[in-house]
Design a protein around this motif. Structure first.
Motif, PDB file in Angstrom:
ATOM      1  N   MET A  74       0.813  -1.204   0.000  1.00 27.22           N
ATOM      2  CA  MET A  74       0.000   0.000   0.000  1.00 27.22           C
ATOM      3  C   MET A  74       0.856   1.268   0.000  1.00 27.22           C
ATOM      4  O   MET A  74       0.483   2.285  -0.573  1.00 27.22           O
ATOM      5  CB  MET A  74      -0.934   0.008   1.217  1.00 27.22           C
ATOM      6  N   SER A  75       2.010   1.214   0.691  1.00 26.42           N
ATOM      7  CA  SER A  75       2.823   2.422   0.807  1.00 26.42           C
ATOM      8  C   SER A  75       3.343   2.895  -0.541  1.00 26.42           C
ATOM      9  O   SER A  75       3.585   4.090  -0.744  1.00 26.42           O
ATOM     10  CB  SER A  75       3.997   2.185   1.758  1.00 26.42           C
ATOM     11  N   GLN A  76       3.501   1.962  -1.516  1.00 26.13           N
ATOM     12  CA  GLN A  76       3.994   2.339  -2.838  1.00 26.13           C
ATOM     13  C   GLN A  76       2.987   3.210  -3.585  1.00 26.13           C
ATOM     14  O   GLN A  76       3.346   3.891  -4.554  1.00 26.13           O
ATOM     15  CB  GLN A  76       4.313   1.093  -3.674  1.00 26.13           C
ATOM     16  N   SER A 133      -9.040   3.884   0.402  1.00 27.70           N
ATOM     17  CA  SER A 133      -8.635   4.926   1.342  1.00 27.70           C
ATOM     18  C   SER A 133      -7.603   4.339   2.301  1.00 27.70           C
ATOM     19  O   SER A 133      -7.740   3.202   2.766  1.00 27.70           O
ATOM     20  CB  SER A 133      -9.838   5.440   2.124  1.00 27.70           C
ATOM     21  N   LEU A 134      -6.571   5.137   2.594  1.00 27.85           N
ATOM     22  CA  LEU A 134      -5.470   4.676   3.442  1.00 27.85           C
ATOM     23  C   LEU A 134      -5.281   5.612   4.623  1.00 27.85           C
ATOM     24  O   LEU A 134      -5.559   6.810   4.539  1.00 27.85           O
ATOM     25  CB  LEU A 134      -4.163   4.610   2.643  1.00 27.85           C
ATOM     26  N   ALA A 135      -4.786   5.053   5.721  1.00 30.60           N
ATOM     27  CA  ALA A 135      -4.411   5.835   6.891  1.00 30.60           C
ATOM     28  C   ALA A 135      -2.918   5.621   7.127  1.00 30.60           C
ATOM     29  O   ALA A 135      -2.523   4.655   7.776  1.00 30.60           O
ATOM     30  CB  ALA A 135      -5.215   5.428   8.110  1.00 30.60           C
ATOM     31  N   PRO A 136      -2.070   6.493   6.581  1.00 29.95           N
ATOM     32  CA  PRO A 136      -0.630   6.276   6.703  1.00 29.95           C
ATOM     33  C   PRO A 136      -0.077   6.789   8.030  1.00 29.95           C
ATOM     34  O   PRO A 136      -0.663   7.666   8.676  1.00 29.95           O
ATOM     35  CB  PRO A 136      -0.062   7.099   5.545  1.00 29.95           C
ATOM     36  N   VAL A 137       1.052   6.221   8.413  1.00 29.42           N
ATOM     37  CA  VAL A 137       1.881   6.776   9.478  1.00 29.42           C
ATOM     38  C   VAL A 137       3.180   7.213   8.813  1.00 29.42           C
ATOM     39  O   VAL A 137       3.930   6.377   8.301  1.00 29.42           O
ATOM     40  CB  VAL A 137       2.155   5.755  10.595  1.00 29.42           C
ATOM     41  N   LEU A 138       3.423   8.519   8.808  1.00 27.03           N
ATOM     42  CA  LEU A 138       4.564   9.087   8.095  1.00 27.03           C
ATOM     43  C   LEU A 138       5.607   9.607   9.079  1.00 27.03           C
ATOM     44  O   LEU A 138       5.277  10.015  10.189  1.00 27.03           O
ATOM     45  CB  LEU A 138       4.112  10.244   7.198  1.00 27.03           C
ATOM     46  N   SER A 139       6.860   9.605   8.639  1.00 29.48           N
ATOM     47  CA  SER A 139       7.918  10.293   9.382  1.00 29.48           C
ATOM     48  C   SER A 139       8.598  11.269   8.437  1.00 29.48           C
ATOM     49  O   SER A 139       8.560  11.098   7.206  1.00 29.48           O
ATOM     50  CB  SER A 139       8.924   9.298   9.971  1.00 29.48           C
ATOM     51  N   SER A 180      -1.064  12.863  10.049  1.00 28.19           N
ATOM     52  CA  SER A 180      -0.516  11.831   9.154  1.00 28.19           C
ATOM     53  C   SER A 180       0.751  11.197   9.726  1.00 28.19           C
ATOM     54  O   SER A 180       1.209  10.164   9.232  1.00 28.19           O
ATOM     55  CB  SER A 180      -0.218  12.414   7.765  1.00 28.19           C
ATOM     56  N   ASP A 181       1.309  11.790  10.775  1.00 29.73           N
ATOM     57  CA  ASP A 181       2.471  11.195  11.435  1.00 29.73           C
ATOM     58  C   ASP A 181       2.077  10.218  12.538  1.00 29.73           C
ATOM     59  O   ASP A 181       2.936   9.642  13.200  1.00 29.73           O
ATOM     60  CB  ASP A 181       3.387  12.286  11.998  1.00 29.73           C
ATOM     61  N   THR A 215       8.913   9.526   4.769  1.00 35.15           N
ATOM     62  CA  THR A 215       9.013   8.064   4.795  1.00 35.15           C
ATOM     63  C   THR A 215       7.683   7.491   5.277  1.00 35.15           C
ATOM     64  O   THR A 215       7.133   7.963   6.287  1.00 35.15           O
ATOM     65  CB  THR A 215      10.141   7.601   5.733  1.00 35.15           C
ATOM     66  N   VAL A 216       7.174   6.495   4.559  1.00 33.30           N
ATOM     67  CA  VAL A 216       5.936   5.826   4.970  1.00 33.30           C
ATOM     68  C   VAL A 216       6.295   4.674   5.903  1.00 33.30           C
ATOM     69  O   VAL A 216       6.919   3.691   5.481  1.00 33.30           O
ATOM     70  CB  VAL A 216       5.155   5.306   3.750  1.00 33.30           C
TER      71      VAL A 216
END
Length: 206
Positions: free
Chosen positions: A1-3, A32-38, A60-61, A92-93
């Protein structure tokens, strides 16, 4: 999914009344996605600014922002030594989780309301927020009341105070909802009304 996710940082779009320090998120997946980003803050030469901390307004972090197919945004906040030198960010995902309820591509519109339900300006002391969902999908949103700083020319405007209004709120497809302002949110509105720049923003969440 992160791609499926790609990112672009817009410090200042050059368009009046447009929020600064936007992270534009593009989701090419049908879900729909719920990302955790840095994040790492970069200067104009693409060098990492190690003492600058990057955080977000919509979450989103920490997996709090739902991004449907298409383009969404979050708002970035910078703090620490050389925070005004940020020219870009490296994203970064960490993980991107599929959300069961799909969300439509349009933002949920917000409208400040007085105690009688009448529409008023967001700069006034409002008592509730009306939400309107123009998409054919129901959606869950959270509301952020954002206080902006007043920077000198050439420096991007930053969110200095972010106060949630209400909690996770369901808005039906092609429907509306009203969220009352209470507690800390009411205190923030009372403190900041008729004064500096503020925004009322609804963002898709879970």
């Amino acid at each position: 999914m992160s791609q499926a996710l790609s990112f672009r940082y817009v410090g200042d779009s050059g368009v009046d009344e447009t929020m600064n320090q936007q992270l534009v998120i593009k989701n090419d997946a049908p879900d729909s996605l719920a990302p955790v980003l840095s994040f790492k803050a970069l200067d104009k030469n693409d060098h990492v600014l190690p003492h600058v901390k990057v955080s977000t307004v919509y979450g989103s972090d920490r997996g709090n922002l739902v991004v449907p197919y298409g383009t969404s945004i979050d708002i970035l906040r910078f703090s620490g030594q050389r925070e005004h030198d940020v020219a870009d960010v490296r994203v970064t995902v960490q993980v991107a989780t599929k959300v069961q309820i799909p969300a439509g591509p349009h933002d949920v519109a917000t409208q400040a309301l007085d105690s009688h339900g009448r529409e008023i300006e967001k700069f006034e002391r409002f008592s509730a927020v009306g939400l309107t969902n123009e998409d054919g999908f129901p959606v869950f949103v959270r509301i952020a009341y954002i206080l902006w700083d007043q920077p000198s020319k050439g420096v991007t405007q930053q969110a200095v105070e972010v106060t949630p209004i209400g909690g996770l709120t369901f808005v039906p497809a092609h429907g509306t909802a009203v969220v009352k302002v209470s507690g800390k949110a009411a205190a923030a509105v009372a403190r900041n009304s008729y004064g500096p720049a503020v925004s009322i923003k609804a963002y898709k969440s879970k």
